[in-house]
Design a protein around this motif. Structure first.
Motif, PDB file in Angstrom:
ATOM      1  N   LYS A   1      -7.982   0.441  -4.825  1.00 40.89           N
ATOM      2  CA  LYS A   1      -7.971   0.791  -3.394  1.00 40.89           C
ATOM      3  C   LYS A   1      -7.760  -0.461  -2.544  1.00 40.89           C
ATOM      4  N   VAL A   2      -7.088  -0.283  -1.407  1.00 42.42           N
ATOM      5  CA  VAL A   2      -6.649  -1.410  -0.576  1.00 42.42           C
ATOM      6  C   VAL A   2      -7.819  -2.256  -0.063  1.00 42.42           C
ATOM      7  N   MET A   3      -8.786  -1.652   0.614  1.00 46.00           N
ATOM      8  CA  MET A   3      -9.824  -2.443   1.272  1.00 46.00           C
ATOM      9  C   MET A   3     -10.719  -3.207   0.288  1.00 46.00           C
ATOM     10  N   PRO A   4     -11.246  -2.570  -0.766  1.00 46.01           N
ATOM     11  CA  PRO A   4     -12.040  -3.339  -1.736  1.00 46.01           C
ATOM     12  C   PRO A   4     -11.229  -4.454  -2.395  1.00 46.01           C
ATOM     13  N   PHE A   5      -9.942  -4.182  -2.641  1.00 42.95           N
ATOM     14  CA  PHE A   5      -9.077  -5.196  -3.239  1.00 42.95           C
ATOM     15  C   PHE A   5      -8.937  -6.399  -2.309  1.00 42.95           C
ATOM     16  N   CYS A   6      -8.704  -6.144  -1.030  1.00 46.41           N
ATOM     17  CA  CYS A   6      -8.573  -7.237  -0.061  1.00 46.41           C
ATOM     18  C   CYS A   6      -9.866  -8.063   0.024  1.00 46.41           C
ATOM     19  N   GLU A   7     -10.995  -7.399  -0.039  1.00 48.83           N
ATOM     20  CA  GLU A   7     -12.286  -8.113  -0.019  1.00 48.83           C
ATOM     21  C   GLU A   7     -12.440  -8.993  -1.255  1.00 48.83           C
ATOM     22  N   SER A   8     -11.993  -8.499  -2.408  1.00 48.87           N
ATOM     23  CA  SER A   8     -12.076  -9.300  -3.631  1.00 48.87           C
ATOM     24  C   SER A   8     -11.146 -10.507  -3.565  1.00 48.87           C
ATOM     25  N   LEU A   9     -10.005 -10.351  -2.897  1.00 52.03           N
ATOM     26  CA  LEU A   9      -9.074 -11.474  -2.721  1.00 52.03           C
ATOM     27  C   LEU A   9      -9.701 -12.565  -1.857  1.00 52.03           C
ATOM     28  N   LYS A  10     -10.320 -12.146  -0.768  1.00 54.15           N
ATOM     29  CA  LYS A  10     -10.996 -13.108   0.101  1.00 54.15           C
ATOM     30  C   LYS A  10     -12.071 -13.865  -0.680  1.00 54.15           C
ATOM     31  N   ASN A  11     -12.838 -13.141  -1.472  1.00 51.54           N
ATOM     32  CA  ASN A  11     -13.910 -13.760  -2.261  1.00 51.54           C
ATOM     33  C   ASN A  11     -13.365 -14.704  -3.324  1.00 51.54           C
ATOM     34  N   ALA A  12     -12.117 -14.471  -3.744  1.00 49.90           N
ATOM     35  CA  ALA A  12     -11.486 -15.334  -4.749  1.00 49.90           C
ATOM     36  C   ALA A  12     -10.882 -16.587  -4.127  1.00 49.90           C
ATOM     37  N   GLY A  13     -10.887 -16.665  -2.790  1.00 53.49           N
ATOM     38  CA  GLY A  13     -10.371 -17.863  -2.124  1.00 53.49           C
ATOM     39  C   GLY A  13      -9.031 -17.703  -1.445  1.00 53.49           C
ATOM     40  N   VAL A  14      -8.488 -16.486  -1.438  1.00 54.39           N
ATOM     41  CA  VAL A  14      -7.197 -16.246  -0.775  1.00 54.39           C
ATOM     42  C   VAL A  14      -7.366 -16.378   0.735  1.00 54.39           C
TER      43      VAL A  14
ATOM     44  N   ALA B   1       0.803  -1.215   0.000  1.00 59.03           N
ATOM     45  CA  ALA B   1       0.000   0.000   0.000  1.00 59.03           C
ATOM     46  C   ALA B   1       0.841   1.272   0.000  1.00 59.03           C
ATOM     47  N   LYS B   2       0.491   2.164  -0.935  1.00 62.42           N
ATOM     48  CA  LYS B   2       0.976   3.550  -0.899  1.00 62.42           C
ATOM     49  C   LYS B   2      -0.241   4.390  -0.564  1.00 62.42           C
ATOM     50  N   GLY B   3      -0.372   4.745   0.704  1.00 58.63           N
ATOM     51  CA  GLY B   3      -1.601   5.405   1.142  1.00 58.63           C
ATOM     52  C   GLY B   3      -2.761   4.424   1.043  1.00 58.63           C
ATOM     53  N   ASP B   4      -3.841   4.834   0.387  1.00 60.80           N
ATOM     54  CA  ASP B   4      -5.026   3.989   0.244  1.00 60.80           C
ATOM     55  C   ASP B   4      -4.986   3.103  -1.004  1.00 60.80           C
ATOM     56  N   TYR B   5      -3.906   3.209  -1.789  1.00 59.59           N
ATOM     57  CA  TYR B   5      -3.865   2.516  -3.073  1.00 59.59           C
ATOM     58  C   TYR B   5      -2.799   1.430  -3.108  1.00 59.59           C
ATOM     59  N   VAL B   6      -2.997   0.443  -3.987  1.00 62.08           N
ATOM     60  CA  VAL B   6      -2.103  -0.702  -4.095  1.00 62.08           C
ATOM     61  C   VAL B   6      -0.996  -0.396  -5.107  1.00 62.08           C
ATOM     62  N   ALA B   7       0.259  -0.631  -4.704  1.00 65.49           N
ATOM     63  CA  ALA B   7       1.401  -0.446  -5.601  1.00 65.49           C
ATOM     64  C   ALA B   7       1.721  -1.764  -6.300  1.00 65.49           C
ATOM     65  N   ILE B   8       2.283  -1.668  -7.498  1.00 73.14           N
ATOM     66  CA  ILE B   8       2.592  -2.856  -8.299  1.00 73.14           C
ATOM     67  C   ILE B   8       3.987  -2.740  -8.905  1.00 73.14           C
TER      68      ILE B   8
END
Length: 240
Positions: free
Chosen positions: A147-160, A130-137
């Motif tokens: 954005k960090v939080m929605p991304f993390c939720e999508s990862l959980k939903n994908a089975g991570v 995370a760089k602030g609220d956004y994901v770095a690549i």
């Protein structure tokens, strides 16, 4: 909570970068296999290995070295850094790596993450840098519009099942981890969260443990001596 010593590999050596910057490098040891054995002997229960060359180039030039690390110790190893194909994931798991960490590829293709989680249940983690609220690549060089939080939720939903969260501004700075964000992720997601970045002292480890996190990664603090495995082992013994 498990504490994972970090071994960052660049040009075959064990190094640390400050805030992920390729030109802010400190080399600590010439032989990462020696370092892996050292941390195991000092009581580490799990190792966190990053192929920095892979992270910056997308090419897995250190795969044989990672395999040598895995074969030289009895504790499990997780690996991250530029892992972007099914073939690479398969090769690492076949070599004995316990868990493979995705980064850029997870941001760019959530279906890829989902497919891997189905194929290798429990073996796929994602590093959310995370760089602030956004994901770095791409080795933290670019900031995505994710954005960090929605991304993390999508990862959980994908089975991570495991997320490694790094606050880049704190990485290699010995400034303490982002406790507020880590607590939010841990409570909101209900999956294993590993804290990375900023861990400087046994107090930081204690604070992270009190959040109920699954794990914490520490690199520079161990190499610079502001934190020791003896302190970590003593704290772990108290927790029992």
């Amino acid at each position: 909570m498990i504490v994972l010593p970090a071994i960052d590999i660049k040009n075959g050596k064990c190094v640390r970068l400050k805030q992920g910057l390729i030109d802010q490098e400190t080399a600590y040891y010439d032989d990462p296999v020696f370092v892996a054995k050292m941390w195991e002997e000092k009581g580490a229960k799990y190792l966190h290995v990053v192929d920095l060359d892979g992270a910056f180039t997308g090419q897995q030039t250190n795969m044989d070295l990672v395999k040598n690390i895995v074969e030289s110790i009895k504790i499990p190893v997780e690996i991250g850094g530029g892992i972007r194909t099914l073939e690479t994931v398969e090769k690492y798991l076949e070599s004995g790596v316990d868990r493979v960490i995705l980064g850029t590829s997870a941001v760019e293709n959530i279906d890829f993450v989902r497919d891997l989680c189905e194929k290798f249940p429990g073996k796929i983690a994602v590093s959310v840098d995370a760089k602030g609220d956004y994901v770095a690549i791409k080795g933290w060089v670019e900031t995505s519009d994710t954005k960090v939080m929605p991304f993390c939720e999508s990862l959980k939903n994908a089975g991570v099942k495991t997320i490694v969260y790094t606050d880049i501004s704190r990485d290699g700075m010995l400034s303490g981890p982002n406790l507020e964000m880590l607590d939010l992720l841990n409570k909101s997601l209900g999956i294993d969260i590993i804290a990375s970045g900023g861990v400087a002292s046994i107090k930081n480890i204690e604070d992270l443990s009190n959040l109920g996190l699954y794990g914490a990664i520490t690199g520079k603090a161990l190499y610079e001596g502001t934190l020791t495995m003896e302190e970590i082992n003593a704290l772990s013994g108290k927790a029992r």
